[in-house]
Design a protein around this motif. Structure first.
Motif, PDB file in Angstrom:
ATOM      1  N   GLN A  56       0.827  -1.204   0.000  1.00 25.02           N
ATOM      2  CA  GLN A  56       0.000   0.000   0.000  1.00 25.02           C
ATOM      3  C   GLN A  56       0.870   1.266   0.000  1.00 25.02           C
ATOM      4  O   GLN A  56       0.518   2.269  -0.622  1.00 25.02           O
ATOM      5  CB  GLN A  56      -0.961  -0.008   1.181  1.00 25.02           C
ATOM      6  N   HIS A  57       2.011   1.229   0.710  1.00 23.70           N
ATOM      7  CA  HIS A  57       2.935   2.363   0.667  1.00 23.70           C
ATOM      8  C   HIS A  57       3.454   2.593  -0.753  1.00 23.70           C
ATOM      9  O   HIS A  57       3.560   3.734  -1.216  1.00 23.70           O
ATOM     10  CB  HIS A  57       4.112   2.145   1.633  1.00 23.70           C
ATOM     11  N   ALA A  58       3.787   1.523  -1.438  1.00 28.54           N
ATOM     12  CA  ALA A  58       4.261   1.638  -2.817  1.00 28.54           C
ATOM     13  C   ALA A  58       3.167   2.231  -3.708  1.00 28.54           C
ATOM     14  O   ALA A  58       3.437   3.094  -4.558  1.00 28.54           O
ATOM     15  CB  ALA A  58       4.701   0.276  -3.341  1.00 28.54           C
ATOM     16  N   ALA A  59       1.927   1.818  -3.484  1.00 27.64           N
ATOM     17  CA  ALA A  59       0.809   2.357  -4.264  1.00 27.64           C
ATOM     18  C   ALA A  59       0.608   3.844  -3.952  1.00 27.64           C
ATOM     19  O   ALA A  59       0.309   4.643  -4.852  1.00 27.64           O
ATOM     20  CB  ALA A  59      -0.463   1.563  -3.976  1.00 27.64           C
ATOM     21  N   MET A  60       0.764   4.234  -2.675  1.00 29.08           N
ATOM     22  CA  MET A  60       0.649   5.660  -2.307  1.00 29.08           C
ATOM     23  C   MET A  60       1.709   6.482  -3.026  1.00 29.08           C
ATOM     24  O   MET A  60       1.426   7.562  -3.552  1.00 29.08           O
ATOM     25  CB  MET A  60       0.816   5.853  -0.797  1.00 29.08           C
ATOM     26  N   ALA A  61       2.943   5.989  -3.023  1.00 26.59           N
ATOM     27  CA  ALA A  61       4.028   6.713  -3.695  1.00 26.59           C
ATOM     28  C   ALA A  61       3.727   6.863  -5.185  1.00 26.59           C
ATOM     29  O   ALA A  61       3.914   7.938  -5.754  1.00 26.59           O
ATOM     30  CB  ALA A  61       5.349   5.988  -3.479  1.00 26.59           C
ATOM     31  N   ALA A  62       3.255   5.803  -5.808  1.00 30.39           N
ATOM     32  CA  ALA A  62       2.921   5.866  -7.225  1.00 30.39           C
ATOM     33  C   ALA A  62       1.788   6.851  -7.489  1.00 30.39           C
ATOM     34  O   ALA A  62       1.752   7.508  -8.531  1.00 30.39           O
ATOM     35  CB  ALA A  62       2.537   4.465  -7.730  1.00 30.39           C
ATOM     36  N   GLU A  63       0.879   6.986  -6.551  1.00 31.53           N
ATOM     37  CA  GLU A  63      -0.259   7.898  -6.694  1.00 31.53           C
ATOM     38  C   GLU A  63       0.156   9.357  -6.471  1.00 31.53           C
ATOM     39  O   GLU A  63      -0.292  10.253  -7.177  1.00 31.53           O
ATOM     40  CB  GLU A  63      -1.337   7.494  -5.679  1.00 31.53           C
ATOM     41  N   LEU A  64       1.025   9.583  -5.484  1.00 39.38           N
ATOM     42  CA  LEU A  64       1.387  10.951  -5.112  1.00 39.38           C
ATOM     43  C   LEU A  64       2.529  11.532  -5.936  1.00 39.38           C
ATOM     44  O   LEU A  64       2.579  12.737  -6.182  1.00 39.38           O
ATOM     45  CB  LEU A  64       1.745  11.019  -3.625  1.00 39.38           C
ATOM     46  N   LEU A  65       3.455  10.694  -6.356  1.00 38.71           N
ATOM     47  CA  LEU A  65       4.638  11.175  -7.057  1.00 38.71           C
ATOM     48  C   LEU A  65       4.313  12.033  -8.282  1.00 38.71           C
ATOM     49  O   LEU A  65       4.880  13.124  -8.434  1.00 38.71           O
ATOM     50  CB  LEU A  65       5.555  10.006  -7.429  1.00 38.71           C
ATOM     51  N   PRO A  66       3.419  11.607  -9.171  1.00 37.91           N
ATOM     52  CA  PRO A  66       3.121  12.456 -10.333  1.00 37.91           C
ATOM     53  C   PRO A  66       2.565  13.832  -9.929  1.00 37.91           C
ATOM     54  O   PRO A  66       2.840  14.824 -10.607  1.00 37.91           O
ATOM     55  CB  PRO A  66       2.065  11.648 -11.106  1.00 37.91           C
ATOM     56  N   GLN A  67       1.825  13.900  -8.829  1.00 31.99           N
ATOM     57  CA  GLN A  67       1.275  15.169  -8.391  1.00 31.99           C
ATOM     58  C   GLN A  67       2.352  16.085  -7.807  1.00 31.99           C
ATOM     59  O   GLN A  67       2.206  17.302  -7.818  1.00 31.99           O
ATOM     60  CB  GLN A  67       0.198  14.945  -7.330  1.00 31.99           C
ATOM     61  N   LEU A  68       3.422  15.484  -7.267  1.00 28.59           N
ATOM     62  CA  LEU A  68       4.488  16.262  -6.641  1.00 28.59           C
ATOM     63  C   LEU A  68       5.545  16.737  -7.626  1.00 28.59           C
ATOM     64  O   LEU A  68       6.282  17.672  -7.333  1.00 28.59           O
ATOM     65  CB  LEU A  68       5.148  15.433  -5.541  1.00 28.59           C
TER      66      LEU A  68
END
Length: 188
Positions: free
Chosen positions: A170-182
């Protein structure tokens, strides 16, 4: 023996985003006083000794002090642990603006190249998540600065049956979700 009062203080606090002004007297229970002071029935606090401290937690966009003192009266002002100036008091009552802006704008003022990303996180869902998003949107409106970014709501990831915190996957999925926005605000 008659003591000449050196300073009389009245605090005026304007809540963030509110049209109404809230007045808090220096003798109010929300104002912590340290040192030798005398509180009067009208709400003023008088003192004539060095080292006297008045402390008030402020969540708003403006803080003003109505005060008067002797010709040599000085009051050091500290906001968020940093010196914000020294008031040179006049014998007649005057209003001095202590704080203009809020903690968000102070960070942006002190760090002109910063970018701030706000997110509501992954542990909340439903009404609690909606309330937090509302608070973040209010903060964005209060600040009104293009350097503050509200990220899209993250998917709810409540962990698993063993642990209520996100799992490694789930942490990996969060990073994948947030990274493009950052990427854009961070300049990556």
């Amino acid at each position: 023996m008659t003591r000449r009062p050196l300073i009389a203080v009245l605090l005026a606090l304007c809540a963030a985003g509110a049209a109404a002004e809230q007045t808090i007297t220096a003798s109010d229970i929300h104002v912590a006083r340290m040192g030798r002071t005398v509180a009067a029935a009208d709400g003023t606090v008088r003192f004539g000794y060095p080292g006297v401290t008045l402390l008030l937690a402020v969540d708003g966009t403006r803080l003003a002090v109505d005060t008067a003192g002797g010709t040599r009266s000085l009051v050091d002002v500290i906001v968020d642990g940093k010196p914000a100036g020294t008031l040179r008091l006049a014998p007649q009552m005057n209003r001095y603006d202590i704080l203009k802006g809020d903690a968000y704008t102070a960070v942006l003022r002190d760090h002109p190249h910063t970018q701030v990303a706000l997110t509501e996180g992954v542990l909340l869902d439903g009404d609690k998540k909606a309330a937090l998003i509302g608070y973040l949107e209010e903060a964005m409106a209060r600040v009104g600065d293009r350097r503050v970014h509200l990220l899209a709501p993250a998917a709810h990831r409540p962990g698993d049956a063993v642990n209520g915190h996100p799992t490694t996957d789930q942490h990996a999925a969060m990073a994948a979700e947030l990274l493009p926005q950052l990427r854009r605000p961070a300049g990556w």
